[in-house]
Design a protein around this motif. Structure first.
Motif, PDB file in Angstrom:
ATOM      1  N   VAL A   1       0.835  -1.199   0.000  1.00 61.46           N
ATOM      2  CA  VAL A   1       0.000   0.000   0.000  1.00 61.46           C
ATOM      3  C   VAL A   1       0.875   1.256   0.000  1.00 61.46           C
ATOM      4  N   ALA A   2       1.857   1.307   0.879  1.00 53.19           N
ATOM      5  CA  ALA A   2       2.723   2.486   0.978  1.00 53.19           C
ATOM      6  C   ALA A   2       3.496   2.722  -0.324  1.00 53.19           C
ATOM      7  N   ASP A   3       3.934   1.656  -0.963  1.00 49.17           N
ATOM      8  CA  ASP A   3       4.663   1.799  -2.232  1.00 49.17           C
ATOM      9  C   ASP A   3       3.746   2.316  -3.342  1.00 49.17           C
ATOM     10  N   ALA A   4       2.483   1.913  -3.328  1.00 43.17           N
ATOM     11  CA  ALA A   4       1.534   2.350  -4.349  1.00 43.17           C
ATOM     12  C   ALA A   4       1.001   3.756  -4.081  1.00 43.17           C
ATOM     13  N   ARG A   5       0.929   4.122  -2.805  1.00 40.69           N
ATOM     14  CA  ARG A   5       0.383   5.430  -2.413  1.00 40.69           C
ATOM     15  C   ARG A   5       1.486   6.235  -1.717  1.00 40.69           C
ATOM     16  N   LYS A   6       2.396   6.743  -2.517  1.00 41.62           N
ATOM     17  CA  LYS A   6       3.584   7.434  -2.001  1.00 41.62           C
ATOM     18  C   LYS A   6       3.250   8.568  -1.031  1.00 41.62           C
ATOM     19  N   GLU A   7       2.097   9.211  -1.207  1.00 40.59           N
ATOM     20  CA  GLU A   7       1.720  10.345  -0.365  1.00 40.59           C
ATOM     21  C   GLU A   7       0.983   9.934   0.905  1.00 40.59           C
ATOM     22  N   ASP A   8       0.761   8.653   1.090  1.00 40.69           N
ATOM     23  CA  ASP A   8      -0.012   8.159   2.230  1.00 40.69           C
ATOM     24  C   ASP A   8       0.881   8.051   3.473  1.00 40.69           C
TER      25      ASP A   8
ATOM     26  N   LEU B   1      -3.588 -12.659  -1.679  1.00 41.08           N
ATOM     27  CA  LEU B   1      -3.685 -12.453  -0.241  1.00 41.08           C
ATOM     28  C   LEU B   1      -3.086 -11.103   0.166  1.00 41.08           C
ATOM     29  N   ILE B   2      -1.972 -10.744  -0.439  1.00 37.84           N
ATOM     30  CA  ILE B   2      -1.278  -9.506  -0.082  1.00 37.84           C
ATOM     31  C   ILE B   2      -1.906  -8.281  -0.744  1.00 37.84           C
ATOM     32  N   ASP B   3      -2.316  -8.415  -1.996  1.00 40.54           N
ATOM     33  CA  ASP B   3      -2.806  -7.260  -2.754  1.00 40.54           C
ATOM     34  C   ASP B   3      -4.260  -6.902  -2.469  1.00 40.54           C
ATOM     35  N   VAL B   4      -4.945  -7.670  -1.625  1.00 42.31           N
ATOM     36  CA  VAL B   4      -6.355  -7.416  -1.382  1.00 42.31           C
ATOM     37  C   VAL B   4      -6.599  -6.014  -0.821  1.00 42.31           C
ATOM     38  N   MET B   5      -5.731  -5.526   0.047  1.00 38.57           N
ATOM     39  CA  MET B   5      -5.941  -4.208   0.647  1.00 38.57           C
ATOM     40  C   MET B   5      -5.805  -3.089  -0.389  1.00 38.57           C
ATOM     41  N   ILE B   6      -4.745  -3.116  -1.188  1.00 41.82           N
ATOM     42  CA  ILE B   6      -4.551  -2.056  -2.177  1.00 41.82           C
ATOM     43  C   ILE B   6      -5.628  -2.141  -3.258  1.00 41.82           C
ATOM     44  N   GLU B   7      -6.045  -3.337  -3.610  1.00 45.44           N
ATOM     45  CA  GLU B   7      -7.115  -3.477  -4.607  1.00 45.44           C
ATOM     46  C   GLU B   7      -8.421  -2.894  -4.094  1.00 45.44           C
ATOM     47  N   GLN B   8      -8.712  -3.111  -2.820  1.00 48.13           N
ATOM     48  CA  GLN B   8      -9.919  -2.542  -2.227  1.00 48.13           C
ATOM     49  C   GLN B   8      -9.829  -1.018  -2.198  1.00 48.13           C
ATOM     50  N   MET B   9      -8.675  -0.492  -1.869  1.00 50.16           N
ATOM     51  CA  MET B   9      -8.480   0.958  -1.823  1.00 50.16           C
ATOM     52  C   MET B   9      -8.644   1.573  -3.210  1.00 50.16           C
ATOM     53  N   GLU B  10      -8.145   0.886  -4.218  1.00 46.82           N
ATOM     54  CA  GLU B  10      -8.264   1.383  -5.590  1.00 46.82           C
ATOM     55  C   GLU B  10      -9.695   1.271  -6.106  1.00 46.82           C
ATOM     56  N   ALA B  11     -10.425   0.239  -5.677  1.00 47.99           N
ATOM     57  CA  ALA B  11     -11.803   0.044  -6.122  1.00 47.99           C
ATOM     58  C   ALA B  11     -12.769   1.047  -5.484  1.00 47.99           C
TER      59      ALA B  11
END
Length: 102
Positions: free
Chosen positions: A17-24, A75-85
């Motif tokens: 998540v942190a890598d995908a959302r640099k400003e988070d 299993l790992i990407d579920v959180m970032i996928e939910q955030m993007e959706a």
């Protein structure tokens, strides 16, 4: 945190998540918290991540031995996928700048 596997899972999930959302800022701080759990409580060092088509591989050293754990991507990407959706549910609030009243 008792289980090394749980700590690795939590760290890797929020790191993605942190890598995908640099400003988070919250994701960065949480990533650091779990990293400290890995290094201080579990004694890990030289932690590295690799990813293939189906798995994340986390390689690390513990007690001078190189070890590896693996986690399915879904299993790992579920959180970032939910955030993007549903980005409206995961608003990123910018870090507050210190001013004269802080």
């Amino acid at each position: 945190m008792r289980s090394l596997q749980d700590a690795l899972y939590n760290w890797l999930t929020i790191k993605v998540v942190a890598d995908a959302r640099k400003e988070d800022v919250s994701a960065k701080e949480t990533t650091q918290l779990f990293y400290e759990i890995l290094t201080e409580e579990h004694g890990l060092s030289n932690i590295n991540i690799k990813k293939d088509d189906t798995m994340y591989f986390v390689t690390y050293e513990i007690d001078q031995t190189v070890k590896q754990s693996r986690f399915p991507i879904e299993l790992i990407d579920v959180m970032i996928e939910q955030m993007e959706a549903e980005p409206e549910k995961y608003v990123n609030y910018p870090e507050e700048e210190e001013g004269p009243n802080n």
